[in-house]
Each structure stands twice: as structure tokens, then as C-alpha cells.
Scaffold this active site. Sequence first.
Site, PDB file in Angstrom:
ATOM      1  N   TYR A 142       3.444  -5.211  17.904  1.00  0.00           N
ATOM      2  CA  TYR A 142       3.219  -6.443  18.339  1.00  0.00           C
ATOM      3  C   TYR A 142       2.868  -6.416  19.861  1.00  0.00           C
ATOM      4  O   TYR A 142       2.377  -7.748  20.243  1.00  0.00           O
ATOM      5  CB  TYR A 142       4.637  -7.185  18.387  1.00  0.00           C
ATOM      6  CG  TYR A 142       4.893  -7.810  16.889  1.00  0.00           C
ATOM      7  CD1 TYR A 142       4.814  -7.091  15.647  1.00  0.00           C
ATOM      8  CD2 TYR A 142       5.261  -9.260  16.690  1.00  0.00           C
ATOM      9  CE1 TYR A 142       4.944  -7.409  14.379  1.00  0.00           C
ATOM     10  CE2 TYR A 142       5.497  -9.866  15.395  1.00  0.00           C
ATOM     11  CZ  TYR A 142       5.514  -9.018  14.233  1.00  0.00           C
ATOM     12  OH  TYR A 142       5.561  -9.412  13.042  1.00  0.00           O
ATOM     13  N   LYS A 192       6.374   5.712   8.859  1.00  0.00           N
ATOM     14  CA  LYS A 192       5.274   6.182   7.992  1.00  0.00           C
ATOM     15  C   LYS A 192       4.756   7.506   8.504  1.00  0.00           C
ATOM     16  O   LYS A 192       3.638   7.557   8.947  1.00  0.00           O
ATOM     17  CB  LYS A 192       4.085   5.049   7.965  1.00  0.00           C
ATOM     18  CG  LYS A 192       3.064   5.158   7.188  1.00  0.00           C
ATOM     19  CD  LYS A 192       3.254   4.961   5.679  1.00  0.00           C
ATOM     20  CE  LYS A 192       1.940   5.453   4.823  1.00  0.00           C
ATOM     21  NZ  LYS A 192       2.199   5.404   3.150  1.00  0.00           N
ATOM     22  N   ASP A 224       6.357   2.409   2.577  1.00  0.00           N
ATOM     23  CA  ASP A 224       5.906   1.810   1.274  1.00  0.00           C
ATOM     24  C   ASP A 224       7.105   2.170   0.240  1.00  0.00           C
ATOM     25  O   ASP A 224       7.239   1.295  -0.757  1.00  0.00           O
ATOM     26  CB  ASP A 224       4.467   2.620   0.795  1.00  0.00           C
ATOM     27  CG  ASP A 224       4.579   3.898   1.249  1.00  0.00           C
ATOM     28  OD1 ASP A 224       5.495   4.604   1.952  1.00  0.00           O
ATOM     29  OD2 ASP A 224       3.680   4.628   0.665  1.00  0.00           O
ATOM     30  N   ASP A 248       9.668  -6.635  10.247  1.00  0.00           N
ATOM     31  CA  ASP A 248       9.279  -7.944   9.948  1.00  0.00           C
ATOM     32  C   ASP A 248       9.228  -8.207   8.515  1.00  0.00           C
ATOM     33  O   ASP A 248       9.614  -8.937   7.650  1.00  0.00           O
ATOM     34  CB  ASP A 248       8.145  -8.222  10.946  1.00  0.00           C
ATOM     35  CG  ASP A 248       7.480  -9.498  10.431  1.00  0.00           C
ATOM     36  OD1 ASP A 248       8.191 -10.677  10.383  1.00  0.00           O
ATOM     37  OD2 ASP A 248       6.225  -9.775  10.191  1.00  0.00           O
ATOM     38  N   ASP A 252      11.884  -9.950   5.327  1.00  0.00           N
ATOM     39  CA  ASP A 252      11.581 -10.939   4.588  1.00  0.00           C
ATOM     40  C   ASP A 252      12.007 -10.506   3.036  1.00  0.00           C
ATOM     41  O   ASP A 252      12.395 -11.242   2.186  1.00  0.00           O
ATOM     42  CB  ASP A 252       9.996 -11.498   4.628  1.00  0.00           C
ATOM     43  CG  ASP A 252       9.946 -12.525   5.632  1.00  0.00           C
ATOM     44  OD1 ASP A 252      10.542 -12.678   6.621  1.00  0.00           O
ATOM     45  OD2 ASP A 252       8.978 -13.065   5.497  1.00  0.00           O
TER      46      ASP A 252
HETATM   47  C1  IPM Z   1       9.707 -13.561  12.001  1.00  0.00           C
HETATM   48  C2  IPM Z   1       8.423 -14.026  12.284  1.00  0.00           C
HETATM   49  C3  IPM Z   1       7.540 -14.207  13.593  1.00  0.00           C
HETATM   50  C4  IPM Z   1       7.406 -12.568  13.412  1.00  0.00           C
HETATM   51  C5  IPM Z   1       6.259 -14.682  13.715  1.00  0.00           C
HETATM   52  C6  IPM Z   1       6.406 -16.143  13.493  1.00  0.00           C
HETATM   53  C7  IPM Z   1       5.796 -14.549  15.191  1.00  0.00           C
HETATM   54  O1  IPM Z   1       7.683 -13.879  11.038  1.00  0.00           O
HETATM   55  O2  IPM Z   1      10.684 -13.864  13.067  1.00  0.00           O
HETATM   56  O3  IPM Z   1      10.023 -12.571  11.404  1.00  0.00           O
HETATM   57  O4  IPM Z   1       6.449 -11.732  13.087  1.00  0.00           O
HETATM   58  O5  IPM Z   1       8.289 -11.799  14.329  1.00  0.00           O
HETATM   59 MG    MG Z   2       8.727 -12.558   9.803  1.00  0.00          MG
END
Ligand code: IPM
Ligand code: MG
Length: 359
Positions: A142, A192, A224, A248, A252
Site C-alpha cells: 500500500y 507468500k 492462497d 485486507d 473480507d
Molecule cells: C479496508 C478497505 C480499504 C483498504 C480501502 C477503502 C482503501 O478495503 O479498510 O479494508 O484497502 O484498506
Molecule cells: Mg478492505
Amino acid sequence: MSEFKIAVMKGDGIGPEIVNEGLKVLDEIALKFNHKFNYEEVFVGGCAIDKFDTPLPESEVDKILNSDALFFGSVGGPKWDNLPQEKKPETGLLGIRKALGAFANLRPAKVFDELIDASSLKPEVIRGIDILVVRELTGGIYFGQPKGIFKENDILKGVNTMVYYENEIKRIAKLAFEIAMTRDKKLTSVDKANVLDVSQLWRDIVNDTAKDYPEVEYNHILVDNAAMQLVRNPKQFDVIVAGNIFGDILSDEASMLTGSIGMLASASIGGKVGMFEPIHGSAPDIAGVGIANPIAQIESAAMMLKYGLNLEEEARTIENAVDLVLKMGYRTPDIMSEGTRRVNTTQMGDLVAKAVGDV
Ligand code: IPM
Ligand code: MG
């Protein structure tokens, strides 16, 4: 009585609606435990672009740095999607994480028993899941240099660079082991290392850190495989530590195991001031119609009390209040199932606020 200064960033999309419900619950906590929370509104992301023409005004960073915690809604929306990268709302979000030095992002994925049918996975696979993803937040791909879109021999080239310094890995690994010690003493580190040098360093430093935590049972897993194992058998995980982009993605995935991204909170800590926000985004498609689920924002308030202000009992009170309201059968549309009672955003906030007094 304790007094705290809390920077409040309502933000874009559903942000303002759900942050208001979070504040309602915090006010009830203040009343019950005799604290004083002084709120100061700040602007980051799309709302800051509209007001100040930049997603992260310095004035707002200063206000946040002078607070005890940052209670954060959500940023982004189609209105700002076509701006150049450095002007996008998301750049404000990354910028504030960096400015705070909040290098550790804690993302719990916990299944609420009442919502077990909301998951797309079988109940027996997910019942009892209690995973904490510890994501490194201020390094990795990032932020690594070089980055950008360059021309090379007349051909465009997009570049991002995954960089980790050993001290960055050390501090997140240490924190993850510390947290594992307070839970089931199980830690999985994601990388990885079969391909990436930066991951090999990550693995070496985690091994080195582990020497100080002989009680923690830990392992390494390739990213993975981690993605696969999370849906195959999520109960094998307790604490997961990962670099910025792997964390990240996996957070999710982990959140959806629980069936409802609208329920899950996060804490970004390790810096001068902690930042507390839902895992979900600004959901512009449902903004302003009163159907957004405020529970992730309310649970973020609980994480703020616990990790930001050291008020553990108060944090537990919010969690118990949410549990109680769910047990009573109240649901926002995203988590409705048969036999439950539909409520809107403000009704859900009212119910949790009231339950704070009852638990
Ligand atoms: C998160 C989001 C952010 C990230 C985006 C919106 C920049 O996906 O907080 O997980 O990638 O960190
Ligand atoms: Mg995210």
C-alpha cells in the site's frame, strides 16, 4: 468520572446515519458509567473533498492527533470515483492511518449465534467461529516505493512495491503474539514465502518473535492456502497475522463467514491515537433511506472503549446490549430471517442504547 475527547468522522454514504447511532449508544454508556465524552466533528474522505477540496486536510489531522480516539464512519462514493488517485476519498483514509501511526488493524470475525443462518456456509462449519485478523496497516504494497504509472520505452507501466522493514514486521508480530496470549494462544502467520522475498523476511522475523512466546502455538500458512482453509475449516483459526494486502483480502473473507459484514467492527491501534471503524464501506446505494445496519458502527464504539480508552467493562456492556437486542429478535433488513422483527437504522440504535441500561 473520566473525561475523554473523541474525534468523530461521520463521512460519506451511510456513515452519518450509523455514526449517529453509535454516538447514541456511547451517550448511554457515559450516563451509566459516569464518564464524559466530548465529541469533536472532523472531516476525512469525500466530505472533506467537498468542504476543503482535499481528502485529508491538515486541520483535521491536527484535531484527531489531539484526541483520545477517532470514531470513524466510512468514506467514498461514486461522486468522487473519477478524481485522480491522490484526491480520492480512499487516499484520505490511508493518509489518516499513516498519520496516526496506527500500524495494527484488528478485525474480529465472530459468529453471532442468532445469525447463524445468515451465512452462506453450513451452520456446523461456522458455529462458534471467533477469529481475529491482525492486519499490518501502514506498510507493505500500500505504501512501498516506487509506485505510480510510468512510461518505459513508450509503453505504460503500473508499479507498486511490496516493502517491509524488519522493525515493521517485528512490531506487528509482537502485538499479534501478545493478543494471542490473551485468547486461545494460537497464531497463524500468513505470507507468500514460496515466491516473495519480502514474505521470507516476514516469516523469519515471526519465527524470531515466537521465541519470546513459547506458550503460543503458531504456524505459517501461504496466503492462497489461507483463503482456501478459511472456507474449508475456519474453526482451525484463532489469531491470524498478515501483511497489509493479504490482511485486507482475508479479513473480507473472514467477515463474510459470519454472514454479515454489517455487523463487524475494527480497531486500528499502535499509534498515538487509535481509530475505530466498521469493516464495511460507505454503501452509497442504500444511503439516506434508513435501512443501514448500525451494529458494526456500534461494535466499533465497543472496540474504541476497549482498545482506545481502556474501558473494558463499558465495552463489554455494548457487546452484551447488541446480543440482547438480537436475542429479542430485532433485525435490520440485511440480517432479517423468518420470525424476526424488522427495524430501521434509528430503531436499532434506540434499542441498543436502551439495552445498555438493561444489561
Ligand atoms: C479496508 C478497505 C480499504 C483498504 C480501502 C477503502 C482503501 O478495503 O479498510 O479494508 O484497502 O484498506
Ligand atoms: Mg478492505
